[in-house]
Design an enzyme around this catalytic site. Structure first.
Site, PDB file in Angstrom:
ATOM      1  N   GLY A 351       0.840  -1.197   0.000  1.00 63.44           N
ATOM      2  CA  GLY A 351       0.000   0.000   0.000  1.00 63.44           C
ATOM      3  C   GLY A 351       0.869   1.239   0.000  1.00 63.44           C
ATOM      4  CB  SER A 352       0.207   4.619   1.331  1.00 66.85           C
ATOM      5  OG  SER A 352      -1.027   4.701   0.652  1.00 66.85           O
ATOM      6  CB  THR A 353       4.180   1.269   3.702  1.00 65.45           C
ATOM      7  OG1 THR A 353       3.926   0.057   2.980  1.00 65.45           O
ATOM      8  CG2 THR A 353       3.187   1.366   4.844  1.00 65.45           C
ATOM      9  CG  PHE A 354       5.890   0.300  -2.754  1.00 64.85           C
ATOM     10  CD1 PHE A 354       6.966  -0.483  -2.384  1.00 64.85           C
ATOM     11  CD2 PHE A 354       5.675   0.542  -4.107  1.00 64.85           C
ATOM     12  CE1 PHE A 354       7.801  -1.032  -3.345  1.00 64.85           C
ATOM     13  CE2 PHE A 354       6.516   0.005  -5.071  1.00 64.85           C
ATOM     14  CZ  PHE A 354       7.582  -0.801  -4.685  1.00 64.85           C
ATOM     15  CE  LYS A 355       0.607   6.483  -1.967  1.00 64.51           C
ATOM     16  NZ  LYS A 355      -0.553   7.073  -1.279  1.00 64.51           N
TER      17      LYS A 355
END
Lengths: 653, 383
Positions: A351-355
């Site tokens: 999810g957004s932790t990948f950003k």
């Protein structure tokens, strides 16, 4: 009939006479006293002498043979004699202990008792067993097994009646010993996990070895030997096993032990010191309570795993004696997968932790500078498809700092589009995402950061939209919680730390605990700092996505990043109708809630990753959980930890 | 005719005490020493106790000693008269054992008479020596040259040999035949006659092998290749060799022979007692026992040579040969030099009837020595 007279022999028979070819000299010299000597006597004497020579020669030949058997070839036969009489039995060594970083026992050995039956010491085996089962019930299967073993075994080799007896059971048998002829109480060891489910996934468990294990290592055939089947028990199995002792016994021709000749005690397996802090582990576990979740706390400077939690858990002690069919079925049928260590074997879309990783790839590739602005209108159209931001009306014109702070999807769609999948995957791999980590746990999964080449190799197409989706950690991107924690650690300290659990082996501290052991990341510090400041903003600045993760401590700030991983496609209709609410979905369809973080912000020391399965809202569920865990970690800081023997040893080096 | 009884009563001034004095007490001492060795070995075979072997065996030896001394007092005249009845009795017993004997371990047969095990084949050897000595006693040198004169004694030998072969006990049959042959030889049989007899032996042996029992063939096979069947028929030979080898030069110490004390050694109280002695006392002990046996054999041979009458000479030689063959067959067997066959080591092995027959034989030998100068039927035609 002639009367016969008895004449005294005045001369004895001399040797000379014996060897004379003629009649004995005595006879010739005194013919009057020996009236007539006959040819028969002469022939007799000669032939008797010949026979005597033969007899002497025969015994001489036998003497020579005896010499050869006893002296010339004696050593060979003496060795054979020792092989005959000496039976060497190996003794199972005590398995090595597993301790936490402060010395608390995580895996040890416990003395247990077992009842043996020596058939030759009782006249009535069945009677003894009947009286035994009146004290400690034996079910029919056990009785059948005992009867079978009694039938096949020899009378002087004891048969196990019951294993794993408690102190009370043992005491009851001892009290009734006079009524139980042939029953012996024997001491053995069982594996003890005093922390039970708390560290079950990390420590693992042992089980009796099977035939294939024994074929590989004959030592495992010893009664009492166990083999590691999961976790550290499996990874460090050889070190933990130890060296078997041996006892040499003199046995007679039917195998009965006559006496003990020599005993060499085995060497206990090595003590494995883990990096885990039991107190922190317990604290994390209590924070998670009964959610199906996974949390990893690492020392960001050197990759030591301080806590690794995967809930629900199981009791590893149950494996030692063999798990019942029913228990096994219960565990494997549970959709919350208690037997799987979610920290290393659970794969989730980041999810957004990948950003931040996507941003780093762009910064490295030069497709983005920290000052570049991208306008978010709430959606972006790429290749005829529309990709939505989580904020329906968009974030306006924002830079990298704000993109991370707001977790703006459109910003990262655009960054991913500009950068392309291959640089993103390469950067993610450097952060440890989608790679095999050096953690000492078997059965870890790597997840995957797909690239167009990989997908095509598997016979799929790669659409531009796949890159866009990967920009926000969705689509085919999958990672494990441990990879997320490693990612957070590397990002925080700029070091290529590998997560590891082994701190010491037999008190020898491993070099991995030294931060200088780990090389620097191939990334410029200012790029890393840009990401860190964005993650700082997520938690600490107004309008950040995870204000609840703010630490209630003066002067210590935490940086973090939320993430929600959809497990089910949300249709455009559902999204645009405005009625979509994932919290109303059934549990197993709700999105996972993720959070990665490190603290203190200005001098990163600890990193953590939290994944709450189907936790729905990262900011509401995962972020406060991560804050609590980080609070526990910081307040348990070994620097403040007064009685920390492990740490003192470390400081001395 | 004057009655036999009267003649016996009319025996001369040869008093009992004088006879007793003439016994070779040195020889009796040798026998006692050997029996002592046997007692010690059986004590060890019992694992350091007098039961169940050593104690009873020493009682039997005491009884045998009395029997031996008693027999030593009998004059050749009495012995000559006893020869034929004893021989007939031995044939009867051999025939009886074939019909109602007990079979043990494939070959040994015994009768139970008055609660005692009797092995008629043991007794037959002594009786044969007696009867052959009696037959050849009056034969002059010329008569020995006549082949027809040799036919009846040959039948005397072949009868017990045939009966024992039928038992079937090959080892004992060979010993009986060899005892007979040695008496023929010593009695003055011509060398050309011997040559004629020996010539067909290889062919006969080949023919005989075809008629051997399976267990006998197995013994020969395992003797040639003991390692081919280490747990079966070759077990005894291998374990015996191992025990001998582990004894070494000085032995493992009395009561500390591992092979014997741990029961790896089969039949350690009977057939393999020598192995046990040699394991515990080493080569030194083994050779000492063999030297003792050689002394007894040589003593017997010398005593027979010393005798003035042919009957005594032949009887003494037959008994010495019997004792020698016993020893050699047993020793060769335990050293793996010949196939195993249940032949005990005289005076040392455990066993009642063997002990009594051996002591009876020594009694005859001593009688020959006591009456060595008796003028007894020396009627050589050509003297």
């Amino acid at each position: 009939m002639r009367r016969w007279s008895f004449r005294r022999a005045s001369r004895g028979l001399t040797i000379g006479a014996l060897f004379s070819r003629k009649t004995p000299a005595a006879a010739r010299r005194a013919p009057a006293r020996a009236p007539k000597e006959t040819p028969s006597r002469g022939i007799f004497t000669r032939r008797a002498l010949a026979l005597m020579g033969l007899q002497t020669a025969a015994l001489g030949a036998l003497g020579d043979r005896l010499y050869r058997l006893q002296v010339s070839d004696g050593r060979k036969y003496a060795t054979m004699a020792d092989n005959n009489r000496i039976s060497t039995r190996l003794l199972a060594p005590p398995r090595g202990r597993i301790i936490d970083r402060f010395g608390a026992t995580l895996g040890g050995n416990k003395v247990n008792w077992r009842a043996l039956l020596l058939a030759e010491q009782t006249t009535n085996v069945q009677g003894t067993l009947d009286r035994y089962s009146a004290i400690l019930p034996l079910d029919d299967r056990e009785r059948a097994r005992i009867d079978r073993e009694l039938k096949h075994g020899r009378k002087f080799i004891p048969v196990v009646v019951q294993d794993f007896l408690s102190w009370d059971d043992m005491a009851r048998l001892e009290v009734n010993a006079p009524e139980l002829p042939g029953i012996l109480i024997d001491v053995g060891t069982t594996r003890l996990y005093p922390q039970g489910p708390t560290l079950a996934h990390v420590v693992g468990y042992v089980a009796p070895p099977n035939e294939r294990d024994v074929a590989k290592d004959a030592d495992l055939a010893l009664p009492g030997m166990r083999i590691g089947r999961a976790g550290i028990e499996q990874f460090h199995d050889l070190a933990l096993r130890g060296t078997p002792g041996s006892v040499q016994m003199e046995v007679n021709s039917v195998g009965r032990v006559m006496r003990e000749l020599d005993r060499r005690e085995g060497q206990q397996g090595k003590t494995i010191g883990l990096t885990v802090d039991l107190g922190l582990q317990q604290a994390v576990l209590s924070r998670i309570a009964d959610q199906a979740a996974s949390a990893v706390v690492m020392d960001a400077r050197n990759g030591e795993v301080l806590a690794m939690v995967s809930t629900p858990s199981f009791d590893p002690s149950l494996f030692d004696s063999g798990v019942s069919q029913q228990q096994w079925a219960e565990w494997t049928a549970d959709q919350r997968t208690p037997l799987i260590n979610k920290a290393v074997a659970g794969v989730y879309p980041p999810g957004s932790t990948f950003k931040p990783a996507v941003a780093m790839a762009a910064l490295q590739a030069g497709t983005l500078t920290p000052g570049d602005r991208i306008t978010c209108r709430g959606y972006i159209d790429v290749g005829g498809a529309r990709f939505h931001c989580w904020a329906r009306y968009g974030h306006g014109s924002i830079d990298l700092h704000q993109g991370i702070k707001f977790s703006c999807d459109v910003f990262f769609y655009e960054v991913a589009r500009r950068t392309g999948m291959d640089p993103i995957a390469a950067t993610a791999h450097v952060f440890g995402l989608g790679t095999k980590l050096g953690i000492e746990l078997p059965h870890q999964r790597t997840g995957s950061i797909p690239t167009p080449a990989m997908r095509r190799a598997e016979g799929h197409h790669w659409n531009g939209g796949d890159t866009i989706n990967a920009g926000i950690g969705q689509g085919f991107v999958t990672v494990t919680p441990l990879q997320l924690a490693t990612y957070a650690s590397r990002l925080a300290t700029g070091r290529m730390v590998q997560p590891h659990l082994t701190r010491s082996i037999d008190e020898a501290l491993q070099p991995t605990m030294n931060p200088d052991h780990w090389p620097a990341l191939p990334m410029p510090e200012d790029h890393l700092q840009a990401l860190r400041s964005g993650m700082y903003a997520v938690v600490n600045e107004p309008h950040g996505t995870a204000p609840k993760a703010r630490l209630p401590l003066a002067g210590v700030q935490m940086a973090g990043k939320t993430g929600s991983a959809q497990v089910r496609h949300v249709s455009r209709y559902a999204r645009e109708s405005g009625h979509f609410d994932s919290s109303k979905l059934p549990w197993e369809f709700r999105p996972h809630a993720l959070f990665i973080c490190f603290a203190p912000y200005d001098n990163p020391r600890y990193a953590a990753a939290v994944v709450v399965e189907h936790g729905n809202a990262a900011a509401e569920v995962a972020a406060p959980l991560a804050r609590d865990i980080m609070m526990d970690t910081l307040t348990r800081d070994p620097v403040n930890h007064k009685d920390a023997p492990g740490q003192k040893v470390a400081d001395a080096i | 005719m004057i009655s036999q009884k009267r003649l016996l009563r009319a025996e001369p001034s040869f008093r009992f005490l004088a006879k007793l004095w003439r016994i070779s007490w040195l020889y009796v001492l040798l026998i006692c020493v050997l029996a002592g060795v046997g007692y010690g070995a059986l004590y060890s075979a019992d694992g350091g106790s007098a039961k169940p072997f050593a104690g009873p065996q020493s009682l039997r030896f005491g009884f045998g000693l009395v029997l031996m001394l008693g027999v030593a007092m009998l004059s050749p005249r009495v012995l000559v008269r006893l020869a034929w009845p004893l021989y007939g009795l031995s044939l009867l017993l051999l025939a009886a054992v074939l019909h109602m004997g007990h079979v043990g371990k494939g070959a040994e047969r015994w009768l139970i008479i008055g609660g005692m095990q009797v092995q008629p084949s043991e007794f037959a050897k002594i009786a044969l020596a007696l009867v052959l000595a009696a037959w050849f006693h009056r034969a002059g040198h010329k008569r020995m040259g006549n082949p027809l004169f040799l036919i009846p004694p040959a039948i005397l030998v072949l009868l017990p040999v045939g009966l024992v072969l039928k038992e079937p006990n090959l080892g004992t049959a060979v010993i009986i035949g060899a005892v007979g042959a040695s008496i023929f030889l010593a009695a003055g049989m011509r060398l050309w006659q011997i040559a004629i007899l020996i010539a067909p032996v290889p062919f006969l042996a080949k023919f005989a092998y075809g008629h051997l029992h399976d267990y006998q063939k197995a013994r020969i096979t395992t003797f040639l290749h003991p390692e081919s069947d280490p747990l079966g028929a070759g077990y005894n030979i291998i374990q015996s060799k191992i025990a001998l080898g582990s004894g070494g030069m000085w032995g493992q110490g009395y009561l500390h022979g591992t092979q014997g004390q741990l029961n790896f050694l089969p039949e350690k109280q009977t057939d393999f007692i020598f192995t046990m002695i040699a394991e515990e006392w080493g080569l030194v002990g083994g050779l000492t026992v063999m030297g003792l046996l050689l002394l007894i054999i040589m003593g017997g041979m010398l005593m027979s040579m010393r005798c003035r009458h042919q009957f005594g000479r032949l009887l003494g030689l037959g008994i010495s040969m019997n004792f020698f063959l016993y020893c050699v067959v047993n020793l060769s067997m335990v050293m793996g030099a010949i196939p195993v066959g249940g032949v005990p080591l005289p005076l040392i092995s455990y066993g009642g009837s063997a002990m009594l027959t051996v002591m009876f034989g020594f009694g005859l030998l001593l009688s020959v020595y006591v009456h060595r100068d008796a003028s007894f039927g020396e009627n050589e035609g050509n003297a």
